[in-house]
Motif scaffolding. Sequence first.
Motif, PDB file in Angstrom:
ATOM      1  N   ARG A  77      -2.731  -3.128  -3.349  1.00 23.21           N
ATOM      2  CA  ARG A  77      -2.375  -1.867  -2.680  1.00 23.21           C
ATOM      3  C   ARG A  77      -0.869  -1.729  -2.524  1.00 23.21           C
ATOM      4  NH1 ARG A  77      -5.801  -1.254   2.641  1.00 23.21           N
ATOM      5  NH2 ARG A  77      -4.468   0.579   2.862  1.00 23.21           N
ATOM      6  N   THR A  81       1.251   1.163  -4.380  1.00 20.81           N
ATOM      7  CA  THR A  81       2.050   2.072  -3.548  1.00 20.81           C
ATOM      8  C   THR A  81       3.512   2.039  -3.975  1.00 20.81           C
ATOM      9  OG1 THR A  81       0.536   1.766  -1.694  1.00 20.81           O
ATOM     10  CG2 THR A  81       2.722   2.619  -1.179  1.00 20.81           C
ATOM     11  N   LYS A  95       4.061   7.278   1.143  1.00 16.96           N
ATOM     12  CA  LYS A  95       3.945   5.874   0.740  1.00 16.96           C
ATOM     13  C   LYS A  95       4.244   4.940   1.912  1.00 16.96           C
ATOM     14  CE  LYS A  95       2.488   7.044  -3.086  1.00 16.96           C
ATOM     15  NZ  LYS A  95       1.047   6.932  -3.299  1.00 16.96           N
ATOM     16  N   GLN A  97       3.475   5.586   4.949  1.00 11.83           N
ATOM     17  CA  GLN A  97       2.239   5.589   5.737  1.00 11.83           C
ATOM     18  C   GLN A  97       1.201   4.671   5.105  1.00 11.83           C
ATOM     19  OE1 GLN A  97       1.572   9.812   5.878  1.00 11.83           O
ATOM     20  NE2 GLN A  97       2.732  10.051   7.774  1.00 11.83           N
ATOM     21  N   GLU A  98       1.149   4.643   3.782  1.00  8.55           N
ATOM     22  CA  GLU A  98       0.237   3.724   3.105  1.00  8.55           C
ATOM     23  C   GLU A  98       0.635   2.275   3.382  1.00  8.55           C
ATOM     24  OE1 GLU A  98      -0.801   4.488  -1.015  1.00  8.55           O
ATOM     25  OE2 GLU A  98      -0.447   6.635  -0.697  1.00  8.55           O
TER      26      GLU A  98
END
Length: 113
Positions: A77, A81, A95, A97-98
């Motif tokens: 992940r 990202t 990104k 926030q990811e």
Amino acid sequence: RNRKERDQQLADEQREQKEAAALRAEEEKKSKSLSSSNTADAESAARARRLEEARSHAEAFSRDPSIKSVRMGLKKRINLTTNQISATQEQILAKMQEYMAVLETAKTYGEAA
């Protein structure tokens, strides 16, 4: 002559009061400096403890074979990202926030370990 003596005595008293006030101000300044230094030392020690705790959790997380698949998923992940970041402010915010979601997931697993 008495007036001169009184005036001189008054001037001496005023000078002594000013000197005493200057000494008190200097002592207060020293006291505040020591207090500030002690506060900074305490804050530094607290940061060092938190850092050591974080390192300990990270080490436990990285060595636990039961959550290896979780680690690999988190790594994928993060890499995905990172590769998807573009030059727009909106995309960078999305990104970030990811990343925060990935870190929260890692934190949850790290606390469970």
